[in-house]
Design a protein around this motif. Structure first.
Motif, PDB file in Angstrom:
ATOM      1  N   PRO A  66     -48.391  -4.555 -48.159  1.00  0.00           N
ATOM      2  CA  PRO A  66     -48.838  -6.056 -47.652  1.00  0.00           C
ATOM      3  C   PRO A  66     -49.570  -5.367 -46.628  1.00  0.00           C
ATOM      4  O   PRO A  66     -49.774  -4.689 -45.975  1.00  0.00           O
ATOM      5  N   LEU A  67     -50.801  -6.416 -46.494  1.00  0.00           N
ATOM      6  CA  LEU A  67     -52.329  -5.531 -45.436  1.00  0.00           C
ATOM      7  C   LEU A  67     -51.267  -6.699 -44.469  1.00  0.00           C
ATOM      8  O   LEU A  67     -51.806  -7.734 -43.979  1.00  0.00           O
ATOM      9  N   PRO A  68     -50.926  -5.500 -43.551  1.00  0.00           N
ATOM     10  CA  PRO A  68     -50.059  -6.573 -42.024  1.00  0.00           C
ATOM     11  C   PRO A  68     -51.828  -6.876 -41.523  1.00  0.00           C
ATOM     12  O   PRO A  68     -52.621  -7.262 -41.180  1.00  0.00           O
ATOM     13  N   LEU A  69     -51.589  -8.253 -40.917  1.00  0.00           N
ATOM     14  CA  LEU A  69     -53.087  -9.342 -40.253  1.00  0.00           C
ATOM     15  C   LEU A  69     -51.841  -9.813 -38.707  1.00  0.00           C
ATOM     16  O   LEU A  69     -50.740  -9.993 -38.511  1.00  0.00           O
ATOM     17  N   PRO A  70     -53.566  -9.266 -38.380  1.00  0.00           N
ATOM     18  CA  PRO A  70     -52.672  -9.151 -36.719  1.00  0.00           C
ATOM     19  C   PRO A  70     -52.040 -10.709 -35.758  1.00  0.00           C
ATOM     20  O   PRO A  70     -53.216 -11.601 -36.412  1.00  0.00           O
ATOM     21  N   ALA A  71     -51.296 -10.135 -35.144  1.00  0.00           N
ATOM     22  CA  ALA A  71     -50.698 -12.127 -34.347  1.00  0.00           C
ATOM     23  C   ALA A  71     -51.519 -12.808 -33.590  1.00  0.00           C
ATOM     24  O   ALA A  71     -52.548 -11.549 -32.921  1.00  0.00           O
ATOM     25  N   TYR A 290     -52.670  -4.174 -50.082  1.00  0.00           N
ATOM     26  CA  TYR A 290     -52.772  -5.266 -50.224  1.00  0.00           C
ATOM     27  C   TYR A 290     -53.193  -6.421 -49.973  1.00  0.00           C
ATOM     28  O   TYR A 290     -52.393  -6.878 -48.504  1.00  0.00           O
ATOM     29  N   LEU A 291     -53.768  -7.153 -50.864  1.00  0.00           N
ATOM     30  CA  LEU A 291     -53.724  -8.915 -50.054  1.00  0.00           C
ATOM     31  C   LEU A 291     -53.564  -9.697 -50.830  1.00  0.00           C
ATOM     32  O   LEU A 291     -54.875  -9.751 -51.905  1.00  0.00           O
ATOM     33  N   ASP A 292     -53.221 -10.547 -50.782  1.00  0.00           N
ATOM     34  CA  ASP A 292     -53.056 -11.749 -51.560  1.00  0.00           C
ATOM     35  C   ASP A 292     -53.827 -13.256 -51.658  1.00  0.00           C
ATOM     36  O   ASP A 292     -53.612 -13.273 -50.397  1.00  0.00           O
TER      37      ASP A 292
END
Length: 547
Positions: A66-71, A290-292
């Motif tokens: 999964p694509l990490p999303l920055p905090a 990947y990103l949902d």
């Protein structure tokens, strides 16, 4: 599209061709071609073969992580500052430290450096005209894990190996908080910086800026997003919340043992190379993520944080980007684009509509190969976002009385045309300051590119407008320093019609920008944002004088 180095050199009829690491590595552990050299030599060194086998990304399963999303960064408290007497300001603490993370499911953890122990670091979101304080703390190890070239100015052997100073790229910030390259500090030390945020909503980013080793510190992972928001942008109804996604793009060379590999020359005493380009393209620190997503509009903030590489991006399924913003905020109106090219440090703010693609998988492609997969769900929430026909007024600067500075972009080459050192206007970092605009003044800067590379030129503190690009006679310049144009001026395309802070200056062209110097007087810098060039003399100070 910029002209390539090879095309420019062929047109000029010179013998200045230099091998660059442009192509994806054909197999693990191999690097095609030669890369140009280092300072303090009569001839440029060649690119050394890696001493460890490298990962061939084509052998890895795509789209399994999964694509990490920055905090989102949170203030640690409130503090007073003499610049704003009687007020308590939100204060953030951003600690730079070592960590290890998997770049891909099937790779060992990769040792890196990052703000708050992640790369990219946490996103700092601020509101226009609401000042904040940030304590940038150096908690890194005492030894660097990437190769330092002690022949480069500012990175001599008497300097500490590990040092850092943070610059918020695109911020209108006082000089004492701008990240002056020589104001670095060592592990165990920190610096408190102030940010007025007196500027339009925009996608900015923060990164290390230490003299002589910026390329290494950013390659190690020291970068993150700084988002300025304002009421005018919020009122437009653009996609927001979890539908507003930053995408940091960079390329790396990775060993099979998971270690980052930074390319070096064949001279151990002077390992600098002219460009650093990798075969593993990371999105938010992951390889092939990947990103949902839902079948609705998304806002994607594309940031090129690579050392040297430009990225040509496109979407599958015939989808188009609706570009709504560039470096310094919104464009006057959306611009539909089938392909977006970003040079290092450039940003593109786009809206992508996945409606009608429920259940399908869409790829973000780089040079024709997928680097990120969007997995569109079968259903989603009602999409209340809009894509307005008009976004923000961008009045053109009046340049009728502007002072024009003609500034060259060049390089010192060996007899074969391989670069030994890069220079701005023929000057070194330590030469006296030659650009001294007055606060509130408007100037035009004409970048005369004498080299065979396209250079993304960045000015600290200010935003500017691209006026035009125009071909010139290189031989007339070299013989008589005469600026003889060989064709008409080319106005900027619509996606460059907004405010910029980094501009692509093509070889064989004069690239002209208009700048209003707004901000506090003091010393700032301008430089090429190819980090290997910036670290090897392609950076100059300028002084903003009182109005």
């Amino acid at each position: 599209m910029s002209r390539s180095r090879r095309e420019f050199l062929r047109a000029a009829g010179t013998l200045l061709g230099a091998g660059l690491l442009r192509d994806v590595l054909a197999s693990p552990g191999t690097v095609p071609g030669a890369m140009a050299g280092m300072p303090m030599r009569a001839t440029a060194a060649r690119l050394a073969a890696p001493k460890r086998p490298l990962v061939n990304p084509a052998t890895l399963a795509p789209f399994v992580d999964p694509l990490p999303l920055p905090a989102r960064a949170r203030p640690v408290g409130q503090r007073a500052h003499p610049a704003w007497p009687g007020r308590l300001l939100p204060c953030y603490r951003m600690e730079m430290r070592a960590f290890a993370a998997r770049l891909h499911r099937d790779l060992p953890p990769t040792p890196q450096w990052g703000y708050a122990g992640s790369a990219p670091g946490p996103t700092i979101e601020v509101e226009r005209d609401q000042p904040v304080l940030v304590e940038w703390a150096n908690a890194l190890p005492a030894r660097h894990f990437l190769p330092i070239d002690h022949t480069i100015h500012g990175a001599e052997a008497d300097k500490p190996e590990v040092r850092a100073v943070t610059h918020v790229h695109g911020a209108r910030v006082p000089a004492d908080s701008d990240g002056w390259p020589e104001d670095w500090y060592v592990p165990g030390r920190s610096a408190l910086s102030r940010y007025p945020n007196a500027q339009d909503a925009a996608t900015l980013w923060y990164h290390d800026h230490a003299m002589g080793i910026t390329r290494l510190n950013i390659y190690a992972g020291l970068y993150g997003a700084w988002l300025v928001r304002d009421a005018q942008e919020r009122a437009l109804g653009l996609p927001s919340g979890d539908c507003d996604v930053p995408l940091f793009l960079c390329d790396r060379l990775v060993g099979r043992d998971g270690q980052l590999y930074y390319p070096v020359s064949d001279d151990p005493a002077a390992p600098w190379v002219m460009q650093c380009q990798g075969n593993a393209v990371l999105c938010n620190g992951k390889l092939f993520p990947y990103l949902d997503v839902e079948p609705r509009r998304y806002r994607l903030r594309l940031l090129n944080v690579a050392n040297s590489s430009f990225f040509e991006l496109a979407l599958t399924h015939g989808l188009a980007f609706q570009q709504i913003g560039s470096d310094q905020g919104l464009l006057p109106a959306p611009v539909e684009r089938s392909q977006i090219t970003l040079y290092p440090a450039e940003r593109a703010d786009v809206v992508v509509d996945f409606a009608g693609l429920a259940g399908q998988r869409v790829q973000l492609q780089l040079h024709g190969g997928g680097i990120l997969e969007f997995r569109v769900g079968d259903r989603g929430r009602r999409d209340d976002s809009v894509l307005p026909l008009r976004l923000r007024s961008v009045p053109r600067l009046d340049i009728a009385a502007a002072h024009d500075r003609v500034l060259t972009l060049g390089e010192m080459d060996d007899a074969d045309g391989n670069a030994l050192r890069m220079l701005l206007d023929g000057k070194h970092w330590s030469d006296p300051v030659s650009e001294r605009p007055h606060a509130g003044s408007v100037e035009t800067w004409s970048f005369v590119n004498l080299s065979g590379d396209a250079h993304p030129v960045h000015l600290h503190l200010v935003r500017f407008q691209v006026l035009d690009r125009r071909p010139f006679d290189l031989f007339a310049w070299n013989a008589r320093r005469q600026l003889k144009y060989t064709g008409p001026a080319q106005p900027p395309p619509p996606h460059e019609a907004g405010w910029k802070d980094t501009v692509r200056a093509d070889p064989g062209m004069v690239t002209r920008i208009a700048v209003r110097f707004e901000g506090e007087p003091g010393r700032y810098v301008w430089h090429c944002h190819l980090l290997e060039h910036e670290d090897n003399e392609m950076m100059r100070p300028y002084e903003l004088l009182p109005g």
